[in-house]
Each structure stands twice: as structure tokens, then as C-alpha cells.
Scaffold this active site. Sequence first.
Site, PDB file in Angstrom:
ATOM      1  NE  ARG A 163      20.890 -47.646 -13.389  1.00 55.48           N
ATOM      2  CZ  ARG A 163      22.048 -48.101 -13.867  1.00 55.48           C
ATOM      3  NH1 ARG A 163      22.663 -49.143 -13.335  1.00 55.48           N
ATOM      4  NH2 ARG A 163      22.620 -47.516 -14.896  1.00 55.48           N
ATOM      5  N   GLY A 164      19.504 -49.508 -16.539  1.00 62.48           N
ATOM      6  CA  GLY A 164      20.492 -49.553 -17.614  1.00 62.48           C
ATOM      7  C   GLY A 164      19.843 -50.224 -18.814  1.00 62.48           C
ATOM      8  CB  ALA A 165      19.625 -49.159 -22.349  1.00 61.62           C
TER       9      ALA A 165
ATOM     10  CG  ASP B 107      19.267 -44.936 -21.600  1.00 55.12           C
ATOM     11  OD1 ASP B 107      20.194 -44.178 -21.271  1.00 55.12           O
ATOM     12  OD2 ASP B 107      18.850 -45.851 -20.872  1.00 55.12           O
TER      13      ASP B 107
ATOM     14  CG  ASN C  48      23.625 -41.853 -21.593  1.00 51.93           C
ATOM     15  OD1 ASN C  48      23.186 -42.987 -21.399  1.00 51.93           O
ATOM     16  ND2 ASN C  48      24.635 -41.376 -20.890  1.00 51.93           N
TER      17      ASN C  48
HETATM   18  O1  MRU Z   1      17.889 -44.459 -15.545  1.00 47.94           O
HETATM   19  P1  MRU Z   1      18.942 -45.510 -15.775  1.00 47.94           P
HETATM   20  O2  MRU Z   1      19.834 -45.705 -14.589  1.00 47.94           O
HETATM   21  O3  MRU Z   1      18.358 -46.802 -16.287  1.00 47.94           O
HETATM   22  O4  MRU Z   1      19.821 -44.889 -16.932  1.00 47.94           O
HETATM   23  C1  MRU Z   1      20.939 -45.590 -17.402  1.00 47.94           C
HETATM   24  C2  MRU Z   1      21.707 -44.821 -18.401  1.00 47.94           C
HETATM   25  O5  MRU Z   1      21.363 -43.726 -18.782  1.00 47.94           O
HETATM   26  C3  MRU Z   1      22.893 -45.505 -18.987  1.00 47.94           C
HETATM   27  O6  MRU Z   1      23.903 -44.597 -19.275  1.00 47.94           O
HETATM   28  C4  MRU Z   1      22.446 -46.181 -20.289  1.00 47.94           C
HETATM   29  O7  MRU Z   1      21.371 -47.013 -20.043  1.00 47.94           O
HETATM   30  C5  MRU Z   1      23.520 -46.952 -20.892  1.00 47.94           C
HETATM   31  S1  MRU Z   1      23.731 -48.437 -20.013  1.00 47.94           S
HETATM   32  C6  MRU Z   1      24.782 -49.475 -20.702  1.00 47.94           C
END
Ligand code: MRU
Length: 344
Positions: A53-55, A240, A250
Amino acid sequence: MRVQGAHLRTIRETEDHRGLMVIDQTLLPDRLEQVRILTLAECARAITGMVVRGAPLIGVTAAYGLALGLRDDPSDAGMELARRTLLATRPTAVNLRWAVDRVAAVARERPLFERAGAAWREAGRLAEEDVAVCEAIGRHGAALLRGVVRRGTELEVLTHCNAGWLATVDWGTALAPVYALHDAGVPVHVWVSETRPRNQGLLTAWELGQHGVPHTLIVDNAAGHLLQRGRVDVCVTGADRVTSSGDVCNKIGTYLKALAAREAGVPFFAAVPSSTIDWSIPLGSTIPIEERAAAEVDRTGEFEVFNPGFDVTPASLVRGLITERGVCDASPVGLSRLFPERAA
Ligand code: MRU
């Protein structure tokens, strides 16, 4: 980053380069386990199920996913099917589309028998670039945050969700400046908001703890109180998707923190690799917001639930964007100064 004293990345190629090993983030912070991914379907399931997970990490995983799909079917139709499968996994983080399209563009130039190999190598390049980009965000962000440090006190940073190394290949976005400052001996403490319903704050607390950065976990609703009482010097989150006018999408709850930060006179920054900027849309209101399962909020299944995964913080609440090219205003002019080639 360091885990139990050893260096670890969230994603790596297996030794035979036939597959991937990724940290299963659904098990953290209880257990650190890595799982193997060998097919496009496994890759798509890992993204949908938030094993990764995380963009930025979603983007890199999807890039490899396309290459895995091409191994089975390198035809144009096969590539399009793999592309669609990956794009359907999670809708909000634009890094996914960016990464898949970049790898597809490289593969398309090659004869069928070379496509999978070329795509795999491009995904590998993308992973290495992600590390370099996050390191650069760390450098620029640390220089910026040094300006916020008050003499003789710890720098108090508030963050939301997890935008640390677990959300990228290494270093992270919002946390990269924190690690850079900590490693340079600057006293820094992080307020980590829990981030209901998936509790990504626990991931943030875990990785900060592994690196030895002082931190305190808070429930989401405590952030306004801390800001009001002057216990936060600066807010830094990841993103994101950022629009060409600087609106920041985000994790759900980011907007409320930015509002409270504005009221308290505390600067709010988003740390974003350029792969998170969607140059095709100016308005945050047009970003697709992922709606997640009701079960994440209500285990009984008794109640009607609305569970949006993300929200949009308007550019007017964002003091600046920390990118791999430096810090800019969250505005069309600010962004186009740093990325003239994209803005054009
Ligand atoms: O749903 P997730 O856990 O994938 O969401 C992640 C986020 O919202 C992070 O803040 C975003 O991706 C930035 S990651 C460097």
C-alpha cells in the site's frame, strides 16, 4: 530502512528474477513477514488487499505486475488486459496509472518475445528511481524543516497515515525528511495519528520505532487538540494524488488536520514525488475517491456505512509541496516553476 538492525526494502526481486518478495503490511506491526508474488493475479490481489500500500509502492508493484502479465501473454491484447486488471485494483493513487503506462510504453516498442524482459527491467529502474526520489525529498524536506526548528527544543511533527518507507520502496515521502533530520542529530519527535479504520498510523509508529525516532501515537481526534495547545510545529503528510493546481488528495482525515493547522497557525506541507502529480486535472473535486468495505468500520454488519478512503485538502490550506526537485507553492505557478516540462 533499518529493521532489527538490518537493511530492508518493501519490495525486491527474487534471486532468480522470476518474482517478487514484498513485506505483507496487513500483518504489521504484529509480525514481519515477506510473501512471494509470481503472477499478475497475485500482484493485483496484493494491491487490492493492501498487502502492499502507499501510492509510490502501489506504483512500483503494479509496474512489476505488468511485466508478470506479459510473461504469460505478451500480445497487445494481453498487455491491455494486464493494464486494465492493475488499474482496477485501487482508483485514487495516480502513481499506479503513471507506473503501468510507463512500463507499457517501453514494452510496446519491443517485439513480442522481448516485451516481458524489457518491462521487468523498466519496473526495476522505476523501483530504483523511487528510492532516489524519496532520498531527494528527504534532503529538501530536511532543509525546509530546519527552518522551523526552535532553538533548544525538539521539532514537533504531526503526520497522518503512513507515508514512510513502508509506503514506498525505501525512505518514504513525508517521513524521509524526519529520518534525514534524525540521522543528522537534529532532535525530532513525531505525533502519529492512528488513521482509522485501517490504522496505518501503527505502521508509521512501527517504522519510526525501528529507526529509533521518538514518536507518540494519538487517536485521530486528538490532532486538533494538540495543534490548538501549541504542541505541533509543523504538519507533514504524503499524498496519493496532487492536481496541477496543488490540491492534495491523501488519506481520509488529512483535510481536517489541515483545517486545524490553519486555525492554529501551523504550516501544513505535503511531501510528493512527481509521479503523484496528476497534470491532467486541475481540480481536486474530480479525483476518484476509493470507497472501501463497510466491514472495515462495522464488524457486526448491522449498520449502513460510508467509508471513503481519501479526502482532498485544497491548495489554499497547503503551505508547500516537498518534491524531489525542491519545495514549491501548492499552486499552478509553483508547480510549473519546478516542473516546466510537465506544465507545458
Ligand atoms: O490506503 P493507503 O494505506 O494506501 O493510503 C496511503 C496514504 O494515504 C499515504 O499517505 C499516501 O499514499 C502517501 S504514501 C508515500
